[in-house]
Design an enzyme around this catalytic site. Structure first.
Site, mmCIF file in Angstrom:
data_model
loop_
_atom_site.group_PDB
_atom_site.id
_atom_site.type_symbol
_atom_site.label_atom_id
_atom_site.label_comp_id
_atom_site.label_asym_id
_atom_site.label_seq_id
_atom_site.Cartn_x
_atom_site.Cartn_y
_atom_site.Cartn_z
ATOM 1 C CE LYS A 81 -21.858 36.532 19.804
ATOM 2 N NZ LYS A 81 -20.664 35.682 19.880
ATOM 3 C CG HIS B 269 -39.842 31.077 23.685
ATOM 4 N ND1 HIS B 269 -38.682 31.014 22.957
ATOM 5 C CD2 HIS B 269 -39.498 31.650 24.872
ATOM 6 C CE1 HIS B 269 -37.683 31.514 23.657
ATOM 7 N NE2 HIS B 269 -38.151 31.907 24.833
ATOM 8 C CG ASP C 250 -32.122 31.172 15.903
ATOM 9 O OD1 ASP C 250 -31.401 32.170 15.813
ATOM 10 O OD2 ASP C 250 -32.308 30.545 16.965
ATOM 11 C CE LYS D 227 -29.026 66.032 29.276
ATOM 12 N NZ LYS D 227 -28.242 65.459 30.372
ATOM 13 N NE ARG E 82 -34.897 35.403 24.730
ATOM 14 C CZ ARG E 82 -34.219 34.687 23.831
ATOM 15 N NH1 ARG E 82 -33.897 35.214 22.662
ATOM 16 N NH2 ARG E 82 -33.880 33.444 24.085
#
Length: 879
Positions: free
Chosen positions: A750, A694, A712, A256, A820
């Site tokens: 990212k 954290h 990470d 939609k 975040r």
């Protein structure tokens, strides 16, 4: 360059291939990107034709084995005659007996960037370039292995052997040989395979301006009837709201699209008309869309679609972005997503089955896409047959408005709201009439405090629906005030409770404007819960806002597919709450309308409700762990700071965790960290302005033994998401090879985290950090051009930093389901490996979309995480 040789070999009265323009093309400069195409060609034997745009033609090579991503493979590439530029979109069948007779498929297409001067490289026989295709990427070389020879017969160049070589870079796949060919068997422009193209030779997908061949076989469309182009344009068919997607193979499912509905007409003289849903003439308002439609290879046509603004980072439609562009007078970033075809080449198609209308539409738009140019502003609305519930869940996870289900075989009913089209929304979202407003809380003369909303029932009676005070930008505050000041004053909406429910100081106006609103639910009093303003609707009339709440909901908009659960906890009496306060999970949240994420319209109140709704998911990752917090009391655009320890004024709902320093004992060596035990504590964090949480990698009672590792994967800004996904899969395989299971999590940015559970009997901090460092350094040593384990900015340039430092004592990593401090209100989100392999979009996980995603999930993406045994810790410790 000349096309004499190309034309000499072909009889264009027999072959459907394009003859090419006789005017040529402007000389491209060396810095810009040019087109390239790879076509699979089943002539005497199957081969691949590799073509690069240069000097107004397509330089062409026949590659018998096709391209390979393995730098060790040097593929023979036999140079053939230059081809015209519009050959880049040719897909079809060259008749037997004609030169090159056989099936041609567009296997890949895109642009290429030369390294240095391309003419000089071509003349010397060594072309170096970067490809930006759907399937081929990165750096490549074409190297001539012999001298160029002239063909005396045709005046062109005789066949010359070259080598096509993939160079070593991030897009290379050493040892893969033909893997890229095997995993990509179909066309990038039509999705068809070679057999399907051979079976439908008339479905050519190339077009060039001025050609006259139709790309649609009209006689094959059962139900098409001769008719002139309609004037005025027919109104659109409307969808009926539904609670859930219908099941079975009798339905087609589309996204939609979140924008303005447009009916478009293209006349034989090339003129274009655009009409809004309520019949407004918008032909002059969107010149780029009109130009794109005028370039379609049709005689005349009527199309139905949605004008949208797609977010550049993920391609998801943004209604607020559309409104922002229109308010600035910008139309150059808008796209017309087309999902139906009502008329074509003198024929009314509304009685043709929807699947056949869409197939004809796809053919037209594919041809336009292959030709390039202004048609890039037109998009075909793809659909899926069957699997409605799964499609709806995935759509909501992407952050789109919802889905539309269309019954196979159904006709197009102009101006009707048919049950052959059903709309299922991911969140409650609806248009409301603006019936009033309140002044700013601070008493200022400019702007507004809130908009007051209403709707009509099916009998035409006006009802009060409450107010909305969040989601406005500073510019919108001022613009709405100017609009409201100019509107006729109105009476308070009828209803015996309106005087009690409406805010003091309400100023009423005649219902003329329509606002798009996102909201959580309806209250028992019939008011909107947690409403957020998205923008005004210029394409709808306030008197058309009709909602039937006799069954407790709207008739024109279905409930969300997956609603966030209501906040739990004791409720404070509303009479005790001050202006601007709300209560969530037993916590009074002040300044609830404050914008914490202005770009996403997320307020402090929205964030409180988010954490209350996902408390059951995030708390298992927080309870018993010392926490570090990122605070932004004035929003992410204001001052942002990190807090590890207790400060004066910290809420009593926040737990204190006392940690003894390894280097000492007693009072002087003890530090007090913050912790959380329940939803009450989570919302107390929001009241403090916390936007990130954290936790440590260990929990009470044994803070000296981590129960999880975090790897990470932090990419440099020049590294694409595809490389991050590839790195995650490689790291997963390496860890699995030594017996460690890992679980992926987006970071809200990212990167990706791979989290390895160590069980209840953990290894010490020194051992955990040493193991993580060993893994990171091993990866960096094996592929130094792709990975680094060094923190320095220079070392990370063009690489993925494998951050092992999050596994030291006192180090932290962002919690699963934590927000975040980034634009978009993104959330760090646990995902399954299947989602990673499918190329998920991390930007799709936000405060607005996560509750719906969690409610729609049928299984935990991290299922099995808590089942890790002591064996994992022993592997890490090297025992």
């Amino acid at each position: 360059m000349s096309l004499v040789e190309y034309r000499r070999k072909r009889d264009f009265a027999k072959t459907p291939e394009p003859a090419g323009s006789s005017r040529g093309a402007a000389q491209p400069d060396a810095a810009r990107r040019h087109r390239f195409v790879v076509q699979s060609h089943a002539a005497q034997r199957l081969h691949y034709d590799f073509r690069l745009e240069l000097d107004g033609v397509l330089k062409s090579w026949a590659v018998p084995k096709g391209p390979s991503l393995d730098p060790g493979e040097r593929r023979l590439a036999v140079q053939v005659e230059d081809h015209p530029l519009d050959y880049a979109g040719f897909e079809g069948v060259i008749p037997a007996g004609e030169y090159g007779g056989g099936t041609v498929m567009v296997w890949d297409a895109g642009t290429w960037e030369p390294e240095g001067d391309p003419r000089e490289g071509y003349a010397k026989g060594h072309l170096r370039f970067r490809l930006h295709g759907d399937r081929l990427h990165g750096m490549w070389s074409l190297v001539r292995t012999g001298r160029r020879r002239r063909d005396a017969a045709g005046g062109g160049e005789a066949p010359t052997n070259w080598l096509l070589i993939k160079r070593s870079d991030e897009a290379a796949e050493p040892g893969s040989s033909d893997a890229v060919l095997r995993r990509n068997p179909g066309s990038v422009v039509s999705g068809r395979g070679m057999a399907a193209i051979a079976a439908a030779p008339n479905r050519r997908v190339w077009t060039a301006h001025g050609t006259s061949a139709s790309v649609v076989n009209l006689p094959a469309l059962r139900g098409a009837t001769p008719a002139p182009l309609p004037d005025p344009l027919p109104p659109p068919q409307l969808a009926t709201a539904a609670e859930a997607a219908p099941g079975g193979d009798d339905w087609l499912y589309e996204l939609k699209w979140d924008g303005y509905r447009l009916i478009a007409a293209v006349a034989r003289d090339g003129s274009v008309r655009l009409a809004s849903r309520n019949g407004l003439d918008w032909s002059e308002r969107f010149p780029e869309i009109a130009a794109a439609l005028a370039a379609l290879h049709v005689g005349d046509a009527v199309l139905d679609g949605e004008l949208v603004r797609l977010r550049p980072e993920d391609g998801v439609p943004s209604f607020s972005g559309l409104k922002a562009d229109l308010s600035e007078g910008r139309t150059d970033r808008l796209v017309y997503v087309v999902f139906d075809l009502l008329h074509l080449d003198g024929h009314d198609l509304r009685d043709v089955a929807v699947e056949d209308r869409k197939a004809a539409l796809e053919t037209i738009l594919s041809a336009a896409s292959a030709a390039g140019g202004p048609a890039a502003r037109l998009r075909f609305s793809e659909h899926l047959a069957g699997q409605g519930a799964s499609f709806a869940a995935h759509a909501c996870a992407l952050g789109v408005e919802g889905i539309v289900a269309k019954r196979r075989g159904s006709r197009y009913g102009s101006g009707t709201r048919s049950k052959d089209w059903l709309k299922i929304k991911c969140v409650r979202r609806e248009e409301f009439a603006v019936v009033g407003w309140t002044p700013p809380v601070d008493g200022g003369r400019a702007g507004i405090g809130s908009l007051l909303l209403g709707y009509h029932d099916p009998a035409g009676r006006l009802h009060y629906a409450g107010g909305v005070g969040s989601g406005f930008s500073r510019a919108e505050h001022a613009a709405l005030r100017r609009l409201l000041d100019a509107m006729p004053r109105g009476a308070r909406p009828p209803g015996k409770d309106v005087s009690r429910l409406a805010p003091a100081g309400a100023r009423w106006v005649e219902p003329q404007a329509v606002a798009e609103i996102r909201f959580a639910d309806w209250t028992a009093d019939g008011l909107l819960r947690h409403a957020t303003y998205l923008g005004l609707r210029e394409d709808k009339d306030a008197h058309d806002v009709v909602i039937d709440r006799r069954n407790g909901d709207t008739a024109d908009a279905a409930p969300r597919v997956a609603a966030a659960p209501a906040a739990a906890g004791p409720r404070r009496a509303q009479s005790r709450l001050r202006k601007g306060e709300i209560e969530v999970a037993g916590v009074v949240v002040s300044n609830a309308g404050k914008q914490l994420y202005p770009d996403a319209g997320i307020t402090k109140g929205d964030l409180a409700h988010y954490y209350a709704s996902i408390a059951d998911h995030i708390l298992p990752h927080l309870i018993g762990r010392p926490l570090s917090l990122v605070r932004a009391p004035d929003g992410i655009g204001g001052q942002v700071w990190f807090q590890k320890h207790e400060r004066a004024g910290t809420s009593d709902a926040v737990r204190r965790i006392r940690v003894v320093d390894n280097d000492g004992d007693g009072e002087d060596a003890t530090q007090t960290f913050l912790g959380v035990d329940d939803a009450h504590g989570l919302v107390s964090f929001v009241q403090m302005g916390v936007v990130e949480i954290h936790p440590w990698g260990s929990r009470l009672p044994d803070l000296e033994r981590p129960d999880r590792l975090v790897f990470d994967l932090d990419p440099d800004e020049t590294v694409g998401w595809e490389r991050v996904v590839e790195a995650a899969l490689q790291l997963r395989a390496s860890l699995a090879g030594i017996g460690l299971e890992s679980f992926p999590k987006t970071t809200g940015g990212k990167g990706l985290h791979l989290v390895v559970p160590l069980g209840s009997v953990g290894v010490g901090w020194d051992g955990a950090k040493a193991f993580a460092k060993h893994v990171a350094e091993a990866f960096a040593a094996a592929a130094p051009q792709r990975f680094t384990s060094l923190l320095t900015k220079r070392a990370r340039r063009g690489r993925i930093f494998i951050d092992y430092l999050r596994n030291g004592r006192g180090a932290t990593a962002v919690a699963p389901y934590s927000t975040r401090a980034r634009p978009g209100a993104t959330v760090a989100t646990p995902v399954s490996w299947r989602e990673v392999e499918a190329g998920l979009d991390p930007a799709a996980f936000t405060v607005a979309t996560l509750p719906s995603r969690l409610a729609a999930l049928t299984s935990d993406p991290w299922a099995g995480f808590e089942k890790a045994t002591a064996a994992a810790a022993q592997i890490v410790a090297g025992r």
